[in-house]
Design a protein around this motif. Structure first.
Motif, mmCIF file in Angstrom:
data_model
loop_
_atom_site.group_PDB
_atom_site.id
_atom_site.type_symbol
_atom_site.label_atom_id
_atom_site.label_comp_id
_atom_site.label_asym_id
_atom_site.label_seq_id
_atom_site.Cartn_x
_atom_site.Cartn_y
_atom_site.Cartn_z
ATOM 1 N N SER A 1 0.671 -1.143 -0.154
ATOM 2 C CA SER A 1 -0.116 -0.035 -0.038
ATOM 3 C C SER A 1 0.880 1.277 -0.022
ATOM 4 C CB SER A 1 -0.987 -0.050 1.254
ATOM 5 O OG SER A 1 -1.561 -1.051 1.178
ATOM 6 N N THR B 1 0.816 4.225 -2.473
ATOM 7 C CA THR B 1 0.174 5.565 -2.236
ATOM 8 C C THR B 1 1.331 6.461 -2.636
ATOM 9 O OG1 THR B 1 1.075 5.112 -0.258
ATOM 10 C CG2 THR B 1 -1.453 4.892 -0.267
ATOM 11 N N GLN C 1 -5.144 5.695 -3.901
ATOM 12 C CA GLN C 1 -5.782 5.808 -2.463
ATOM 13 C C GLN C 1 -5.918 4.551 -2.100
ATOM 14 O OE1 GLN C 1 -9.152 8.252 -3.671
ATOM 15 N NE2 GLN C 1 -9.737 8.238 -1.494
#
Ligand code: DAH
Length: 347
Positions: free
Chosen positions: A119, A123, A128
């Motif tokens: 993640s 990001t 998102q």
């Protein structure tokens, strides 16, 4: 001084002294002095018969009450001193020079860590992170992803259906078989440009063995904007692979088929064990497939009222458990969910 006053004086004296006793020896001395045969209280009791009859009752009562009170006070004091004694003994037994016991410290599950790591990479590229429901409707899991009722692609995802029947007698509720339904849910609720990743649990009706479990994790990703092309897909996923697996690991794309993308591809990375020369882990090919991807099918966009003439997008989906398995050479997926701390503590 009347006898009653004497008794009152004895009481004050005895109780005052009792306060100052500090060990069993002092307690015994106190008992002899105030309750023993030669105690003044005993003298009073013995002399009752020499008192005038009308005084006997009051003096006798007072003396006997004092005796009972002193006996009770003695027992209480014994208890208090006993407690203090064991407490101080305990303090003495505590060797503060001994090394302490280390409290066990928890850590994140390897799968949670990998999700976090992935993640963060996405990001940093402008994506998102969102999450979605694990209990899903047929519509999002299949129908809206261009997998209608009789489509053979449904057979590749053994589905766990939820025991729920709607008014029409259909059973449209299921445990999501992949994270792709969140593409549709997000597109329904937000306008492009979109860049989103969705990590989470998925479920399949599988017999359990070293490479199959009925619950595992995926991370889905997609980007929708004007002028998104296959080059964006490849650039994004090459960058991800290099950051996650290392700059020197090669990655490649080949054609593949998924109903919700056109064209569809799979991405593989160079086998970590043999560095591309071929071994058992990679089935002698030198490559290991890690994800499916493609350009989002125009029919998927149309269904959520995104004009495919104006917008395009890419999508990808990746199994999570496979990644630490490949990285650390773990050969049994069941280890992740066996709660064996000897295994989990290694990561
Ligand atoms: N949902 C697919 C699966 O579970 C993986 C996948 C393939 C996801 C292609 C995608 C994609 O977004 O474009 O097997």
């Amino acid at each position: 001084m009347s006898v009653l006053q004497q008794i009152e004086g004895l009481k004050k004296e005895a109780l005052g002294e009792l306060e100052n006793t500090g060990d069993a020896g002092q307690l015994e001395a106190w008992r002899v002095r105030h309750l023993g045969k030669k105690s003044r209280l005993n003298e009073v009791l013995r002399s009752l018969s020499s008192l005038p009859v009308e005084d006997r009752k009051t003096v006798g009562g007072a003396a006997n009450r004092l005796k009972a009170e002193l006996e009770e006070s003695l027992a209480n004091r014994e208890e208090v001193l006993g407690k203090q004694h064991t407490a101080s003994a305990r303090v003495e037994q505590l060797d503060i020079t001994l090394p302490g016991c280390r409290p066990p410290i928890g850590r994140l599950h390897p799968v949670t860590r990998v999700i976090g790591e992935m993640s963060r990479i996405f990001t940093s590229m402008g994506f998102q992170v969102v999450e979605g429901p694990e209990v899903e409707w047929d519509y999002y899991n299949f129908e809206a992803l261009n997998i209608p009722k009789e489509h053979p692609a449904r057979d590749t995802m053994a589905t766990l259906w939820v025991d729920y029947e709607n008014e029409k007698g259909e059973r449209p509720m299921l445990m999501r078989t992949h994270t792709s339904p969140m593409q549709v849910r997000v597109m329904e609720n937000a306008e492009p440009p979109l860049r989103v990743v969705v990590p989470g649990k998925v479920y399949r009706y599988e017999a359990i063995d070293a490479t199959h479990i009925p619950m595992f994790h995926q991370i889905e990703g997609f980007a929708i904007d004007t002028n998104i092309t296959m080059a964006d897909l490849k650039g994004t996923l090459y960058e991800f692979a290099h950051r996650f697996f290392g700059r020197d690991r090669k990655a490649r794309f080949r054609c593949d088929y998924f109903p919700f993308v056109e064209p569809g591809v799979e991405m593989s990375i160079e086998c970590a064990v043999c560095k591309g020369s071929g071994c058992r882990l990679c089935g002698n090919s030198g490559w290991i497939e890690i994800l499916g991807a493609g350009m989002i099918h125009p029919r998927v966009l149309e269904r959520v009222n995104i004009d495919p003439q104006k917008f395009s997008g890419f999508a990808f989906g990746m199994g999570i458990e496979r990644i630490p398995m490949l990285r650390y050479g773990i050969d049994d997926i069941r280890l992740f969910y066996g709660s064996d701390l000897r295994f989990l503590r290694q990561f």
